[in-house]
Design a protein around this motif. Structure first.
Motif, PDB file in Angstrom:
ATOM      1  N   THR A 135      -5.234   9.232  -0.370  1.00 41.86           N
ATOM      2  CA  THR A 135      -5.354   8.345  -1.525  1.00 41.86           C
ATOM      3  C   THR A 135      -4.461   7.140  -1.270  1.00 41.86           C
ATOM      4  O   THR A 135      -3.345   7.290  -0.754  1.00 41.86           O
ATOM      5  CB  THR A 135      -4.912   9.057  -2.818  1.00 41.86           C
ATOM      6  N   VAL A 136      -4.948   5.957  -1.606  1.00 42.66           N
ATOM      7  CA  VAL A 136      -4.184   4.729  -1.395  1.00 42.66           C
ATOM      8  C   VAL A 136      -4.122   3.956  -2.705  1.00 42.66           C
ATOM      9  O   VAL A 136      -5.158   3.699  -3.331  1.00 42.66           O
ATOM     10  CB  VAL A 136      -4.811   3.835  -0.294  1.00 42.66           C
ATOM     11  N   GLU A 137      -2.922   3.615  -3.145  1.00 46.62           N
ATOM     12  CA  GLU A 137      -2.740   2.743  -4.307  1.00 46.62           C
ATOM     13  C   GLU A 137      -2.115   1.444  -3.823  1.00 46.62           C
ATOM     14  O   GLU A 137      -1.171   1.464  -3.021  1.00 46.62           O
ATOM     15  CB  GLU A 137      -1.874   3.390  -5.375  1.00 46.62           C
ATOM     16  N   ARG A 138      -2.625   0.329  -4.340  1.00 50.00           N
ATOM     17  CA  ARG A 138      -2.211  -0.978  -3.838  1.00 50.00           C
ATOM     18  C   ARG A 138      -1.621  -1.847  -4.952  1.00 50.00           C
ATOM     19  O   ARG A 138      -1.966  -1.710  -6.121  1.00 50.00           O
ATOM     20  CB  ARG A 138      -3.395  -1.710  -3.186  1.00 50.00           C
ATOM     21  N   THR A 141       1.990  14.833   1.007  1.00 52.34           N
ATOM     22  CA  THR A 141       1.931  14.885   2.463  1.00 52.34           C
ATOM     23  C   THR A 141       1.440  13.553   3.005  1.00 52.34           C
ATOM     24  O   THR A 141       0.716  12.820   2.331  1.00 52.34           O
ATOM     25  CB  THR A 141       0.989  16.005   2.938  1.00 52.34           C
ATOM     26  N   HIS A 142       1.861  13.241   4.203  1.00 53.33           N
ATOM     27  CA  HIS A 142       1.458  11.995   4.873  1.00 53.33           C
ATOM     28  C   HIS A 142       1.760  10.770   4.010  1.00 53.33           C
ATOM     29  O   HIS A 142       1.027   9.772   4.053  1.00 53.33           O
ATOM     30  CB  HIS A 142      -0.026  12.028   5.241  1.00 53.33           C
ATOM     31  N   ALA A 143       2.825  10.836   3.220  1.00 51.42           N
ATOM     32  CA  ALA A 143       3.175   9.706   2.349  1.00 51.42           C
ATOM     33  C   ALA A 143       3.758   8.565   3.177  1.00 51.42           C
ATOM     34  O   ALA A 143       4.617   8.782   4.041  1.00 51.42           O
ATOM     35  CB  ALA A 143       4.177  10.153   1.291  1.00 51.42           C
ATOM     36  N   ALA A 144       3.291   7.367   2.903  1.00 51.84           N
ATOM     37  CA  ALA A 144       3.781   6.197   3.646  1.00 51.84           C
ATOM     38  C   ALA A 144       3.609   4.941   2.804  1.00 51.84           C
ATOM     39  O   ALA A 144       2.596   4.773   2.126  1.00 51.84           O
ATOM     40  CB  ALA A 144       3.033   6.046   4.968  1.00 51.84           C
ATOM     41  N   ASP A 157       0.849  -1.186   0.000  1.00 53.39           N
ATOM     42  CA  ASP A 157       0.000   0.000   0.000  1.00 53.39           C
ATOM     43  C   ASP A 157       0.885   1.237   0.000  1.00 53.39           C
ATOM     44  O   ASP A 157       1.820   1.340   0.801  1.00 53.39           O
ATOM     45  CB  ASP A 157      -0.875   0.071   1.259  1.00 53.39           C
ATOM     46  N   PHE A 158       0.570   2.193  -0.869  1.00 59.77           N
ATOM     47  CA  PHE A 158       1.209   3.500  -0.798  1.00 59.77           C
ATOM     48  C   PHE A 158       0.106   4.522  -0.580  1.00 59.77           C
ATOM     49  O   PHE A 158      -0.780   4.696  -1.412  1.00 59.77           O
ATOM     50  CB  PHE A 158       1.984   3.829  -2.072  1.00 59.77           C
TER      51      PHE A 158
END
Length: 250
Positions: free
Chosen positions: A146-149, A182-185, A95-96
């Motif tokens: 936003t989440v890309e998997r 922002t808040h990238a993980a 997950d990003f």
């Protein structure tokens, strides 16, 4: 890779040889309705790559859905690496998550020289899956983020694939950089719930970044897979990112 950050962004949108133009966002295929579920490779390959269809019923799940959290996951720092447990070789959910700007997740399946050997080893929004055991599962909004998997089955990778680089890029035409994120993980989870997380730097000088890599290694005389956090990149976005991994740009 640090010295590559001085590259200038080219005009226009890069294209990939034999694959046509790299389309902008909006041309993506619809994501599966249940991107959280980690499936056995045979099922994942048949349903995600060849015959997409409705999600399986709960009775078909081999593991309960696992969503990593900061408290459960092992936090990594830039350059840190570790040996993945054997259960992670079978199946990984990647997950990003981010906010502030749009970005795309890309996977490069490379050889010992860090280069792709064919078009199928470049997994991005125009080509979201490969028969070699990797696929993008889609991008969606979850609250303010936003989440890309993506999914990776390391045991399904052929011997010539030595490394899988997990990268992101921001569209150069927007004028934004990775500093706008922002808040990238990055969260990586295996089916047993063991998880790792990495917060890449918000670098205002680059538009594409290799966040992490999963690679073959030998430890104690036996083959293993390792995970390394990176967080370095290129100023001219997907164009330079692709070239660095052997993808031909027209």
């Amino acid at each position: 890779m640090e010295e590559a950050a001085t590259d200038r962004a080219p005009r226009g949108l890069p294209t990939v040889a034999q694959r046509g133009p790299v389309r902008r966002r909006g041309a993506h295929s619809a994501p599966p309705s249940d991107p959280y579920r980690i499936r056995p490779f045979a099922e994942w390959r048949d349903q995600s790559l060849t015959h997409p269809g409705p999600p399986a019923t709960p009775t078909e799940l081999t593991h309960a859905p696992v969503t990593p959290s900061a408290s459960q996951a092992t936090s990594l720092t830039p350059g840190q690496n570790l040996v993945l447990p054997e259960e992670a070789w079978q199946q990984l959910l990647i997950d990003f998550s981010f906010a502030g700007a749009d970005a795309d997740l890309t996977l490069f399946l490379t050889d010992t020289d860090g280069q792709v050997t064919c078009d199928e080893d470049f997994v991005f929004y125009n080509q979201p899956s490969t028969a070699h055991g990797a696929a993008l599962l889609g991008k969606q909004t979850e609250g303010p983020h936003t989440v890309e998997r993506a999914a990776l089955h390391a045991v399904a990778l052929p011997p010539h694939i030595q490394r899988v680089t997990l990268a992101i890029n921001v569209d150069v035409d927007t004028g934004l950089t990775c500093g706008a994120l922002t808040h990238a993980a990055l969260h990586i989870t295996c089916a047993t719930g063991v998880a790792w997380t990495f917060q890449p730097p918000a670098d205002p000088h680059i538009r594409a970044m290799a966040i992490a890599e999963i690679y073959r290694h030998t430890a104690g005389g036996r083959p293993v897979w390792k995970l390394r956090a990176i967080g370095q990149g290129w100023a001219d976005g997907l164009d330079a990112l692709a070239r660095a991994h052997g993808v031909t740009i027209e």
